[in-house]
Design a protein around this motif. Structure first.
Motif, PDB file in Angstrom:
ATOM      1  N   ASP A   1      33.497  60.483  21.701  1.00  0.00           N
ATOM      2  CA  ASP A   1      34.134  59.240  22.116  1.00  0.00           C
ATOM      3  C   ASP A   1      35.437  59.067  21.337  1.00  0.00           C
ATOM      4  O   ASP A   1      35.557  59.549  20.203  1.00  0.00           O
ATOM      5  CB  ASP A   1      33.190  58.067  21.827  1.00  0.00           C
ATOM      6  CG  ASP A   1      33.700  56.769  22.388  1.00  0.00           C
ATOM      7  OD1 ASP A   1      33.512  56.539  23.596  1.00  0.00           O
ATOM      8  OD2 ASP A   1      34.297  55.989  21.616  1.00  0.00           O
TER       9      ASP A   1
ATOM     10  N   TRP B   1      28.143  61.258  29.030  1.00  0.00           N
ATOM     11  CA  TRP B   1      27.589  60.857  27.737  1.00  0.00           C
ATOM     12  C   TRP B   1      28.524  61.374  26.651  1.00  0.00           C
ATOM     13  O   TRP B   1      28.976  62.514  26.705  1.00  0.00           O
ATOM     14  CB  TRP B   1      26.192  61.449  27.554  1.00  0.00           C
ATOM     15  CG  TRP B   1      25.149  60.696  28.314  1.00  0.00           C
ATOM     16  CD1 TRP B   1      24.821  60.850  29.628  1.00  0.00           C
ATOM     17  CD2 TRP B   1      24.306  59.664  27.809  1.00  0.00           C
ATOM     18  NE1 TRP B   1      23.817  59.975  29.961  1.00  0.00           N
ATOM     19  CE2 TRP B   1      23.483  59.237  28.870  1.00  0.00           C
ATOM     20  CE3 TRP B   1      24.166  59.057  26.565  1.00  0.00           C
ATOM     21  CZ2 TRP B   1      22.527  58.233  28.722  1.00  0.00           C
ATOM     22  CZ3 TRP B   1      23.210  58.069  26.419  1.00  0.00           C
ATOM     23  CH2 TRP B   1      22.414  57.666  27.482  1.00  0.00           C
TER      24      TRP B   1
ATOM     25  N   MET C   1      29.308  58.734  19.734  1.00  0.00           N
ATOM     26  CA  MET C   1      30.134  57.694  19.118  1.00  0.00           C
ATOM     27  C   MET C   1      30.128  57.774  17.600  1.00  0.00           C
ATOM     28  O   MET C   1      31.106  57.408  16.965  1.00  0.00           O
ATOM     29  CB  MET C   1      29.614  56.302  19.487  1.00  0.00           C
ATOM     30  CG  MET C   1      29.763  55.932  20.917  1.00  0.00           C
ATOM     31  SD  MET C   1      29.178  54.243  21.204  1.00  0.00           S
ATOM     32  CE  MET C   1      30.387  53.290  20.316  1.00  0.00           C
TER      33      MET C   1
ATOM     34  N   ILE D   1      24.701  58.967  17.490  1.00  0.00           N
ATOM     35  CA  ILE D   1      24.540  57.962  18.533  1.00  0.00           C
ATOM     36  C   ILE D   1      25.395  58.373  19.717  1.00  0.00           C
ATOM     37  O   ILE D   1      26.621  58.475  19.613  1.00  0.00           O
ATOM     38  CB  ILE D   1      24.931  56.559  18.043  1.00  0.00           C
ATOM     39  CG1 ILE D   1      24.040  56.156  16.870  1.00  0.00           C
ATOM     40  CG2 ILE D   1      24.836  55.547  19.190  1.00  0.00           C
ATOM     41  CD1 ILE D   1      24.415  54.860  16.209  1.00  0.00           C
ATOM     42  N   TRP D   2      24.722  58.647  20.813  1.00  0.00           N
ATOM     43  CA  TRP D   2      25.377  58.987  22.074  1.00  0.00           C
ATOM     44  C   TRP D   2      25.353  57.748  22.953  1.00  0.00           C
ATOM     45  O   TRP D   2      24.394  56.979  22.935  1.00  0.00           O
ATOM     46  CB  TRP D   2      24.621  60.115  22.780  1.00  0.00           C
ATOM     47  CG  TRP D   2      24.741  61.446  22.117  1.00  0.00           C
ATOM     48  CD1 TRP D   2      24.036  61.903  21.033  1.00  0.00           C
ATOM     49  CD2 TRP D   2      25.622  62.499  22.491  1.00  0.00           C
ATOM     50  NE1 TRP D   2      24.420  63.176  20.723  1.00  0.00           N
ATOM     51  CE2 TRP D   2      25.398  63.570  21.610  1.00  0.00           C
ATOM     52  CE3 TRP D   2      26.580  62.651  23.493  1.00  0.00           C
ATOM     53  CZ2 TRP D   2      26.087  64.774  21.688  1.00  0.00           C
ATOM     54  CZ3 TRP D   2      27.267  63.847  23.582  1.00  0.00           C
ATOM     55  CH2 TRP D   2      27.024  64.888  22.682  1.00  0.00           C
ATOM     56  N   HIS D   3      26.404  57.561  23.744  1.00  0.00           N
ATOM     57  CA  HIS D   3      26.409  56.461  24.698  1.00  0.00           C
ATOM     58  C   HIS D   3      26.889  56.963  26.049  1.00  0.00           C
ATOM     59  O   HIS D   3      27.655  57.921  26.133  1.00  0.00           O
ATOM     60  CB  HIS D   3      27.259  55.280  24.210  1.00  0.00           C
ATOM     61  CG  HIS D   3      28.719  55.452  24.425  1.00  0.00           C
ATOM     62  ND1 HIS D   3      29.382  54.903  25.502  1.00  0.00           N
ATOM     63  CD2 HIS D   3      29.649  56.138  23.734  1.00  0.00           C
ATOM     64  CE1 HIS D   3      30.663  55.240  25.442  1.00  0.00           C
ATOM     65  NE2 HIS D   3      30.848  55.986  24.390  1.00  0.00           N
ATOM     66  N   GLN D   4      26.417  56.305  27.067  1.00  0.00           N
ATOM     67  CA  GLN D   4      26.800  56.681  28.419  1.00  0.00           C
ATOM     68  C   GLN D   4      28.052  55.902  28.794  1.00  0.00           C
ATOM     69  O   GLN D   4      28.037  54.686  28.908  1.00  0.00           O
ATOM     70  CB  GLN D   4      25.668  56.367  29.396  1.00  0.00           C
ATOM     71  CG  GLN D   4      25.928  56.868  30.788  1.00  0.00           C
ATOM     72  CD  GLN D   4      24.754  56.615  31.711  1.00  0.00           C
ATOM     73  OE1 GLN D   4      23.958  55.712  31.487  1.00  0.00           O
ATOM     74  NE2 GLN D   4      24.655  57.403  32.756  1.00  0.00           N
ATOM     75  N   SER D   5      29.151  56.636  28.958  1.00  0.00           N
ATOM     76  CA  SER D   5      30.393  56.012  29.392  1.00  0.00           C
ATOM     77  C   SER D   5      30.422  56.036  30.913  1.00  0.00           C
ATOM     78  O   SER D   5      29.449  56.433  31.554  1.00  0.00           O
ATOM     79  CB  SER D   5      31.598  56.757  28.803  1.00  0.00           C
ATOM     80  OG  SER D   5      31.658  58.072  29.331  1.00  0.00           O
TER      81      SER D   5
ATOM     82  N   ARG E   1      21.918  52.384  27.710  1.00  0.00           N
ATOM     83  CA  ARG E   1      23.012  53.350  27.789  1.00  0.00           C
ATOM     84  C   ARG E   1      23.219  54.107  26.477  1.00  0.00           C
ATOM     85  O   ARG E   1      24.255  54.721  26.276  1.00  0.00           O
ATOM     86  CB  ARG E   1      24.306  52.629  28.171  1.00  0.00           C
ATOM     87  CG  ARG E   1      24.276  52.002  29.549  1.00  0.00           C
ATOM     88  CD  ARG E   1      25.534  51.230  29.887  1.00  0.00           C
ATOM     89  NE  ARG E   1      26.727  51.821  29.332  1.00  0.00           N
ATOM     90  CZ  ARG E   1      27.649  51.148  28.638  1.00  0.00           C
ATOM     91  NH1 ARG E   1      27.514  49.866  28.412  1.00  0.00           N
ATOM     92  NH2 ARG E   1      28.715  51.754  28.168  1.00  0.00           N
ATOM     93  N   PHE E   2      22.234  54.061  25.569  1.00  0.00           N
ATOM     94  CA  PHE E   2      22.382  54.703  24.269  1.00  0.00           C
ATOM     95  C   PHE E   2      21.254  55.683  24.003  1.00  0.00           C
ATOM     96  O   PHE E   2      20.120  55.462  24.417  1.00  0.00           O
ATOM     97  CB  PHE E   2      22.403  53.651  23.146  1.00  0.00           C
ATOM     98  CG  PHE E   2      23.635  52.806  23.171  1.00  0.00           C
ATOM     99  CD1 PHE E   2      24.773  53.200  22.492  1.00  0.00           C
ATOM    100  CD2 PHE E   2      23.666  51.636  23.902  1.00  0.00           C
ATOM    101  CE1 PHE E   2      25.913  52.429  22.533  1.00  0.00           C
ATOM    102  CE2 PHE E   2      24.807  50.858  23.949  1.00  0.00           C
ATOM    103  CZ  PHE E   2      25.938  51.249  23.262  1.00  0.00           C
TER     104      PHE E   2
END
Length: 168
Positions: free
Chosen positions: A71, A151, A154, A143-147, A115-116
């Motif tokens: 990210d 994914w 972050m 920590i991964w997040h779905q943009s 989304r995490f």
């Protein structure tokens, strides 16, 4: 015209048998739970694949792949306490100031929330820097997040486990 019993139109409407929504709702809820579980399994599998792509890209100093996985607001705290942003981390790899000679990432746990994805794991690596070779044996969390389109990771924080917890 109202019936002679004195019932109003509203009373007659309230007395109509309404379809019982409970059974269809229960089925919908059960299906939704099943979909969520399948979705979590799929997301977990995908996050493991993304972590493997990240590992390979780190080893190859493939900054283009890492840039796509990270990210824009990435914060990377190394087990040494050094803090990098996406830009500073990629610059170190690009310039050769930091070079992974070996690296293994062992994912031990992934927790999915909306989304995490919160990942815990172990990392072993040999890294060459201006200060020489560094052997790393640490734990890390990512920590991964779905943009909107994929994914992305972050935050990554590495830390050295306490001696009595190194084997667990």
């Amino acid at each position: 015209m109202l019936p002679r019993t004195g019932a109003t139109l509203i009373d007659r409407q309230e007395n109509k048998e309404m379809p019982k929504p409970r059974e269809p709702q229960k089925a919908m809820i059960a299906q939704r739970k099943k979909d969520i579980m399948m979705s979590e399994k799929n997301i977990t599998s995908m996050i493991r694949e993304l972590e493997e792509r990240r590992r390979k890209a780190m080893l190859l100093a493939d900054t283009k792949t890492l840039e796509a996985l990270f990210d824009e607001a990435l914060i990377y705290i190394h087990s040494t306490g050094t803090r990098d942003t996406r830009a500073t981390y990629l610059a170190k790899l690009e310039s050769g100031a930091m070079r992974y000679e070996t690296i293994t990432l062992e994912v031990t746990e992934i927790t999915i929330r909306e989304r995490f994805a919160i990942l815990a794991g172990r990392m072993t690596a040999t890294v060459r820097t201006a200060n020489g070779k560094i052997a790393i044996a640490s734990r890390y969390e990512a920590i991964w997040h779905q943009s909107a389109d994929s994914w992305r990771v972050m935050a990554i924080q590495g830390f050295t486990p306490a001696p009595d917890h190194q084997k667990s």
